[in-house]
Design a protein around this motif. Structure first.
Motif, mmCIF file in Angstrom:
data_model
loop_
_atom_site.group_PDB
_atom_site.id
_atom_site.type_symbol
_atom_site.label_atom_id
_atom_site.label_comp_id
_atom_site.label_asym_id
_atom_site.label_seq_id
_atom_site.Cartn_x
_atom_site.Cartn_y
_atom_site.Cartn_z
ATOM 1 N N ILE A 370 1.175 -1.120 -0.458
ATOM 2 C CA ILE A 370 -0.163 -0.118 0.090
ATOM 3 C C ILE A 370 1.063 1.471 -0.119
ATOM 4 C CG2 ILE A 370 -1.947 1.741 1.334
ATOM 5 C CD1 ILE A 370 -2.609 -1.784 0.332
ATOM 6 N N ASN A 371 0.936 1.694 -1.125
ATOM 7 C CA ASN A 371 1.402 3.112 -1.306
ATOM 8 C C ASN A 371 2.854 2.838 -1.033
ATOM 9 O OD1 ASN A 371 -1.337 4.634 -1.267
ATOM 10 N ND2 ASN A 371 -0.699 4.820 1.209
ATOM 11 N N ALA A 372 3.464 2.223 -1.886
ATOM 12 C CA ALA A 372 4.450 2.125 -2.264
ATOM 13 C C ALA A 372 5.111 1.457 -3.330
ATOM 14 C CB ALA A 372 5.283 0.713 -0.882
ATOM 15 N N SER A 373 6.594 1.997 -3.388
ATOM 16 C CA SER A 373 6.950 1.328 -5.210
ATOM 17 C C SER A 373 7.082 -0.309 -5.176
ATOM 18 C CB SER A 373 8.185 2.368 -5.614
ATOM 19 O OG SER A 373 8.938 1.256 -6.751
ATOM 20 N N THR A 374 6.753 -1.166 -6.155
ATOM 21 C CA THR A 374 6.576 -2.210 -6.109
ATOM 22 C C THR A 374 8.471 -2.697 -6.464
ATOM 23 O OG1 THR A 374 6.757 -2.475 -8.860
ATOM 24 C CG2 THR A 374 4.630 -2.837 -7.974
ATOM 25 N N VAL B 412 3.869 -8.190 3.513
ATOM 26 C CA VAL B 412 2.754 -6.813 3.407
ATOM 27 C C VAL B 412 3.611 -5.504 4.172
ATOM 28 C CG1 VAL B 412 1.142 -7.713 3.903
ATOM 29 C CG2 VAL B 412 1.961 -6.955 5.442
ATOM 30 N N VAL B 413 3.463 -4.437 3.078
ATOM 31 C CA VAL B 413 4.921 -2.879 2.635
ATOM 32 C C VAL B 413 3.407 -2.779 2.880
ATOM 33 C CG1 VAL B 413 5.888 -1.928 1.574
ATOM 34 C CG2 VAL B 413 6.722 -4.104 1.581
ATOM 35 N N PHE B 414 3.496 -1.399 3.685
ATOM 36 C CA PHE B 414 3.042 -0.072 3.897
ATOM 37 C C PHE B 414 4.328 1.179 4.168
ATOM 38 C CE2 PHE B 414 0.113 -2.159 7.673
ATOM 39 C CZ PHE B 414 -0.272 -3.039 6.672
ATOM 40 N N GLY B 415 3.153 2.130 2.566
ATOM 41 C CA GLY B 415 4.613 2.958 2.944
ATOM 42 C C GLY B 415 3.669 4.937 2.817
ATOM 43 N N ASP B 416 4.155 5.601 2.604
ATOM 44 C CA ASP B 416 3.439 6.666 2.309
ATOM 45 C C ASP B 416 3.806 7.648 1.659
ATOM 46 O OD1 ASP B 416 1.683 8.537 3.252
ATOM 47 O OD2 ASP B 416 3.352 9.900 4.601
ATOM 48 N N GLY B 417 3.445 6.623 -0.065
ATOM 49 C CA GLY B 417 4.086 6.773 -1.220
ATOM 50 C C GLY B 417 5.810 7.207 -1.209
#
Lengths: 421, 421
Positions: A370-374, B412-417
């Protein structure tokens, strides 16, 4: 060697590996690290020999008409030797996974039960041109307490043999048997066929290379294969996405590097934001000369896009080409992903909490973001410290495979004369 | 059905299972438990039909000359139905493994990475006569979010179809598709061949049955197999053992039940205590009429023992027969175990801390025990709450396999852009 000789040769490698696996399985952390650091020293001391051996491979490659990209992958330079040395030191610095015991607890019967991490045994690794894989693969197997049999590409045979010599020096220095790491000395393809059909001597195969190689190995292997087929990765831009984040992620996922498995191949865009987002992205992609192939709605918004065919949804371009589809909602995006994704890495850009929760639960890929680059789907980025590959399987190891993926667990049970009633 | 019809039939089961797997993968814990409890109610309400269907199988079994032991395994009694109902309620009460996230942490790039537990997808289970396996297997697959295709023995076909009807009622009651659990309706063996070679529709095969069945399936399967071959389990009595504990454990491991995979088949005794310990144990085994087969030293101490041959070290007796070998020290015991053990369960009896530490590290079996009976190697005794089998493989699941063995993990990966630099 004829077929029978190759079979005998591979069996003998297998038997030696099995024997060595018992020694390396119980080696202390200090001994394993000693071997890794001594190998690093041997590579530093053998730089001239390594570069000379590599020159033979490069010359043969040129004679055989290898293209520049292949020759570049094959080349050992002083800088690349330094990277190999640095890699060995990094693996030595990683925590040793072997012997750790988790979840030790008392059961109602009075026994204590826990799970101890143990090596898999013997790992066969089959790879193509880059000789640095020899050191990488050997160091990860060694640190995780496994013996290994390495089968590199025939075009790097001299380089690999020279590197094998350094590995043997490192094992010697630590008092470990040389057969903990064995590099196959024949370039005959029959050796691969033998390696993948020796369940008595090889516990798992890790193929690294093109899809054709991996499919062939998976089909014919008589032992488990930790494998990675394609990376058809998606980014879904939701109508509740922050458009700046979406732009950064859609650009980075596609254009940061093209020839990698975690690059985005298909961009999915919610209908409600397509009119705004697609022209904005198209300008960015145009700067990078990315070819766009779109669904009918995409093509109606972006005149520069060519019509995508069904094949575009299932193609790993590994190139500056991007398929784009406009979808009605997140359900349609998840439907597209679960139909066409190679289950490698898929991302959503959205600020919506409930949708994020659903996307995580419902997208069945080895990395869901979610909201991160592959592009973050990588053992180093995930903090594994090392990576032997990325598994698109579900059994045993899934996603980036580090040291833990080369291990198993056994149950340990403690009692005080306990018997079952 | 002819071969082509069976192929079509199995493909259609596979396609339906794949579709249903997407639904069950995202079902809530409450929905899955509802289905389990409603199945329990359906079995209670259908007791008469189940026993009538079972009577058809028993009659056919008698007509086909099944022996009494087989007929007993096949029989459904009110007490056995109660056990099935109780089993369903226990599985409903287990914690749901799906969706749990572990090790979520921030990485230097700023992204957060963790691992979420997910179902495997579609599980094929192949088993022999006992119809209660139909409920057990279905309930574990359902709770772990997997669809399953069950292929029971042809001698229990009527019972299994009647049980399948109860499972469908349970799924209906919870609003889940009936094809979450499908019981193969043909008794043709070709159906097994199809089931194990449909990688597009089946993610893993769990065979439960005799060694011949499991070897055949492992050889021919085109999907991963979670399998259990033999249980050739050892108890090593060290010279630093407490002799009372040693006696209790050696007796319990052999005689608590004979026909089970975690029964001891070979007793190893340190030379220094053989003169005292072996006659003492021989008296206990004589009470249970256990036949003793010994190495030359054993035979010189125990006149009642017959000479063991090489085959005795590799035989899973599943009977009141015990092989005994006197060894010089713990290293010889570990050497014997790592040579002849089926890597199921091996135990040492000793009060020596340093030897215990070495035995745990150096014995490469799915369960390694100190001062406890091998009979504890069991999912329930280990606190897993349920068991679909015991794996003697190292890949994926090892030792008793509970719900967790039917699952995988995704990242699972969380980011903020966040983008990769």
């Amino acid at each position: 060697m004829n077929t029978e000789q190759i079979s005998q040769y591979m069996t003998s490698l297998g038997q030696q590996a099995r024997k060595a696996s018992r020694v390396i399985a119980r080696a202390t952390t200090a001994t394993k690290n000693h071997a890794l650091l001594a190998t690093a020293d041997a590579i530093a001391a053998s730089a001239d020999e390594l570069i000379r051996a590599n020159a033979l491979d490069l010359q043969a490659g040129r004679d055989n008409g290898l293209d520049e990209a292949m020759l570049d992958r094959l080349a050992l330079t002083p800088a690349r030797l330094d990277t190999m040395i640095e890699g060995l030191r990094q693996v030595a610095a990683l925590p040793d996974p072997i012997g750790s015991i988790r979840d030790m607890k008392f059961l109602p019967s009075g026994i204590q039960v826990g799970r101890m991490r143990v090596p898999l045994g013997v790992i066969g690794i089959i790879y193509e041109s880059r000789p640095n894989v020899t050191v990488e693969a050997a160091s990860l197997c060694l640190k995780s307490g496994n013996a290994c049999i390495l089968r590199g590409g025939s075009e790097s045979i001299h380089s690999n043999q020279a590197i094998a010599q350094c590995l043997r020096q490192g094992l010697d220095a630590a008092g470990l048997p040389q057969s903990v790491v064995q590099v196959v000395e024949t370039t005959d393809r029959a050796a691969v066929g033998e390696l993948i059909t020796m369940p008595d001597y090889v516990d798992v195969i890790v193929p690294r290379g093109g899809k054709g190689l991996i499919e062939r190995i998976s089909r014919d292997a008589k032992v488990p294969v930790i494998k990675h087929l394609d990376g058809i990765c998606h980014v879904y831009v939701d109508d509740r996405a922050d458009m700046d984040k979406a732009e950064a992620i859609a650009l980075n996922s596609k254009t940061h590097r093209y020839g990698v498995c975690n690059a985005m191949e298909t961009l999915l865009v919610h209908r409600a934001v397509a009119d705004v987002f697609l022209p904005r992205m198209a300008r960015r992609y145009a700067e990078k000369q990315v070819e766009l192939r779109g669904c009918p709605v995409t093509c109606s918004i972006l005149p520069e896009a060519v019509a995508a065919t069904e094949a575009d949804w299932t193609t790993e371009y590994l190139a500056p080409i991007l398929a784009i589809r406009v979808v009605d909602d997140m359900d349609a995006a998840i439907g597209h992903i679960n139909t066409y994704s190679s289950q490698h890495t898929d991302a959503m850009v959205s600020e919506d909490f409930t949708r994020a929760r659903r996307f995580l639960a419902e997208v069945d890929s080895s990395s869901v973001m979610i909201n991160a680059s592959t592009r973050f789907a990588d053992g180093f980025e995930y903090g594994l410290g090392a990576e032997i590959g990325i598994s698109t399987d579900k059994i045993h190891a899934r996603g980036p495979v580090g040291l833990e993926g080369l291990t198993s667990e056994k149950y340990v049970v403690f009692g005080d004369g306990h018997i079952r009633q």
